[in-house]
Design a protein around this motif. Structure first.
Motif, short mmCIF file in Angstrom:
data_model
loop_
_atom_site.label_atom_id
_atom_site.label_comp_id
_atom_site.label_asym_id
_atom_site.label_seq_id
_atom_site.Cartn_x
_atom_site.Cartn_y
_atom_site.Cartn_z
N ARG A 156 43.38 32.75 50.62
CA ARG A 156 42.30 31.99 51.26
C ARG A 156 42.02 32.48 52.67
O ARG A 156 40.87 32.70 53.06
CB ARG A 156 42.67 30.50 51.29
N LEU A 157 43.07 32.71 53.44
CA LEU A 157 42.90 33.08 54.84
C LEU A 157 42.44 34.52 55.02
O LEU A 157 41.73 34.84 55.98
CB LEU A 157 44.21 32.84 55.60
N PHE A 158 42.84 35.40 54.10
CA PHE A 158 42.46 36.81 54.21
C PHE A 158 41.21 37.16 53.41
O PHE A 158 40.80 38.32 53.39
CB PHE A 158 43.62 37.71 53.76
N ALA A 159 40.62 36.17 52.75
CA ALA A 159 39.39 36.43 51.98
C ALA A 159 38.31 37.00 52.89
O ALA A 159 38.19 36.64 54.06
CB ALA A 159 38.91 35.14 51.32
N GLU A 160 37.53 37.93 52.34
CA GLU A 160 36.41 38.55 53.06
C GLU A 160 36.87 39.33 54.28
O GLU A 160 36.13 39.45 55.26
CB GLU A 160 35.36 37.51 53.44
N THR A 161 38.11 39.84 54.26
CA THR A 161 38.59 40.74 55.29
C THR A 161 38.95 42.07 54.62
O THR A 161 39.01 42.17 53.39
CB THR A 161 39.83 40.19 56.02
N LEU A 162 39.24 43.08 55.44
CA LEU A 162 39.64 44.38 54.90
C LEU A 162 40.97 44.29 54.15
O LEU A 162 41.31 45.18 53.36
CB LEU A 162 39.76 45.41 56.02
N TYR A 163 41.74 43.23 54.39
CA TYR A 163 43.08 43.10 53.82
C TYR A 163 43.15 42.05 52.72
O TYR A 163 44.23 41.57 52.38
CB TYR A 163 44.07 42.77 54.93
N ALA A 164 42.00 41.73 52.13
CA ALA A 164 41.96 40.68 51.12
C ALA A 164 42.90 40.96 49.95
O ALA A 164 43.48 40.03 49.37
CB ALA A 164 40.53 40.50 50.61
N ASN A 165 43.08 42.23 49.62
CA ASN A 165 43.92 42.59 48.48
C ASN A 165 45.19 43.33 48.88
O ASN A 165 45.94 43.79 48.00
CB ASN A 165 43.12 43.45 47.49
N THR A 166 45.43 43.46 50.18
CA THR A 166 46.59 44.24 50.62
C THR A 166 47.45 43.51 51.66
O THR A 166 48.41 44.09 52.16
CB THR A 166 46.14 45.59 51.22
N TRP A 167 47.11 42.29 52.00
CA TRP A 167 47.89 41.56 53.02
C TRP A 167 49.34 41.41 52.54
O TRP A 167 49.64 41.44 51.36
CB TRP A 167 47.26 40.20 53.33
N ILE A 168 50.24 41.27 53.50
CA ILE A 168 51.66 41.23 53.18
C ILE A 168 52.29 39.92 53.65
O ILE A 168 51.75 39.22 54.50
CB ILE A 168 52.42 42.43 53.80
N ILE A 169 53.46 39.62 53.07
CA ILE A 169 54.18 38.38 53.36
C ILE A 169 55.43 38.69 54.18
O ILE A 169 56.14 39.65 53.90
CB ILE A 169 54.61 37.68 52.05
N PHE A 170 55.67 37.88 55.19
CA PHE A 170 56.98 37.88 55.84
C PHE A 170 57.60 36.51 55.65
O PHE A 170 57.05 35.50 56.08
CB PHE A 170 56.90 38.19 57.33
#
Length: 337
Positions: A156-170
Motif C-alpha cells: 500500500r505504501l509503496f504503490a505507484e512508486t519506482l519500488y512498488a515491486n522491489t521494496w524490501i523488509i527489515f
C-alpha cells in the motif's frame, strides 16, 4: 486542587473543597498490549516524507512460529472431533475410528468439523478459535499473520512508486520470523531473503547468522533506536494532557486496562513519530552500517542510541486532546489570577 463554591481555586485552609476522586483502575495480573509497528520513507513532490504502517495488534495472543501454530490448530481440530453432537463414531473396514455425519467423514477433511460447518471459510474460523484460550490450548498468533500484514501495508505504501515491486523488509531478529518454515512462507509471498535486510554473500557465511541477523541492533533500526522513544514520550504527554477528562470520556488517554492502552497506542501512533523524524532516523542507517563495517562488526559505542536522546522533543497532540487542552488552559488562567 481545592476550589470554592464559585469554582475558583481556594486553599483547603481557607475553606476550599477538593473534587471527588476519579475512579482508579487497579487490575490484578494485567495483560499486555502487544503490537508491531513499521515505518518507511518515499519521495513526494521532490521531497522525502516519512510514513507509518497501520499497527498490527495481537493483544491477548502469543506470537509463535509455524510449527507451534500448526500444533495448536491440530489440537483445536481434534478437540472438536471429540465433542458430543450429531456426529457418529464407528470403526471402518481398515480398523480406523472415524467421525461421520450426513456429509461424510470429518477425519478425511483437513479442517475436520470446522470444514464441515464452514466449508468456504473454515481456515478463518479456525484461526479465530486459535486466537482465543480454549481447552485445546492458549491464545496464539502465527508469525505468518504478521508477515501478511507487513506485506499488505508495504504494498500500500509503496504503490505507484519506482519500488512498488522491489521494496524490501527489515525486521529484527525475532526467532519466529527467521524460522525456516516462516521464511519459506515469506518466499512464497514474493519475499525471499534477497528482499529482506540480513547478512548476504560472505557476511557471516558458515555461522549461525548466515542469511540472518546477529540480534537486536538498535542503531540499524530507527524504531528501536529513536522513534520508539518519541512514541513513548507522546504517550506520556497525551495521558498528562487528558488527565482531567472524566474517566469514561472517549477522548481520554489512559493505560489503566489493555483496551485503554490499545486505544492510547493507536491514537498516539497517528501523530507520533512525525514524518520529519522518520526520515531523519532512516537516513542514519547507511552511516551506521558503514561505521559497523569499519569496526569489523564490533559494537560501535557512539551509535548505541537506544535511549533516543535528543536536545529537544517536538510534540503535536492528537485531535482528541482539543477539549482537554481548553480545560487545561482555563485552569491555568484561573491560577494566573
Amino acid at each position: 486542587l481545592s476550589k470554592d463554591a464559585d469554582d475558583k481555586y481556594l486553599s483547603a485552609e481557607e475553606g476550599g473543597e477538593y473534587p471527588e476522586r476519579q475512579p482508579n483502575t487497579k487490575p490484578k495480573f494485567l495483560d499486555e498490549s502487544r503490537y508491531c509497528f513499521g515505518v518507511m520513507m518515499k519521495e513526494v513532490d521532490g521531497e522525502m516524507q516519512g510514513f507509518k504502517q497501520a499497527p498490527f495488534r495481537y493483544t491477548g495472543r502469543k506470537m509463535v512460529g509455524c510449527k507451534k501454530y500448526k500444533a495448536r490448530e491440530s489440537a483445536e481440530i481434534n478437540l472438536r472431533a471429540t465433542m458430543k453432537g450429531a456426529w457418529q463414531k464407528k470403526r471402518d473396514d481398515d480398523g480406523v475410528m472415524r467421525h461421520y455425519d450426513e456429509t461424510g467423514a470429518t477425519d478425511e477433511l483437513p479442517g475436520g468439523r470446522f470444514q464441515l460447518r464452514w466449508p468456504g471459510s473454515w481456515e478463518e474460523e479456525l484461526r479465530a478459535h486459535c486466537g482465543k484460550k480454549t481447552p485445546a490450548g492458549e491464545a496464539l498468533c502465527c508469525v505468518t499473520e504478521l508477515m501478511d500484514h507487513v506485506i499488505a501495508e508495504g504494498d500500500r505504501l509503496f504503490a505507484e512508486t519506482l519500488y512498488a515491486n522491489t521494496w524490501i523488509i527489515f525486521h529484527d531478529a525475532l526467532s519466529q520470523w527467521w524460522e525456516a518454515e516462516a521464511q519459506e512462507y515469506l518466499a512464497s509471498k514474493g519475499f525471499p531473503k534477497s528482499r529482506q535486510i540480513c547478512a548476504h554473500g560472505d557476511t557471516n557465511a558458515g555461522t549461525r547468522y548466515e542469511e540472518g541477523l546477529v540480534g537486536d541492533s538498535p542503531e540499524c533500526c530507527p524504531l528501536d533506536s529513536n522513534l520508539f522513544s518519541d512514541f513513548e514520550y507522546g504517550i506520556k504527554q497525551h495521558i498528562a494532557i487528558t488527565c482531567e477528562l472524566p474517566h469514561d470520556d472517549e477522548n481520554k488517554f489512559s493505560i489503566g486496562t489493555p483496551d485503554a492502552l490499545d486505544s492510547t497506542f493507536e491514537r498516539t501512533w497517528e501523530v507520533v513519530p512525525t514524518s520529519q523524524r522518520i526520515v531523519q532516523d532512516i537516513r542514519r542507517f547507511p552511516a551506521a552500517l558503514e561505521a559497523i563495517i569499519a569496526a569489523k562488526g564490533a559494537k560501535v559505542q557512539e551509535l548505541d542510541n537506544r535511549r533516543g536522546r535528543r536536545a529537544t522533543k517536538r510534540f503535536v497532540p492528537h485531535k482528541c486532546c482539543k477539549d482537554a487542552i481548553k480545560l487545561r488552559e482555563a485552569k491555568w488562567a484561573k491560577l494566573d489570577g
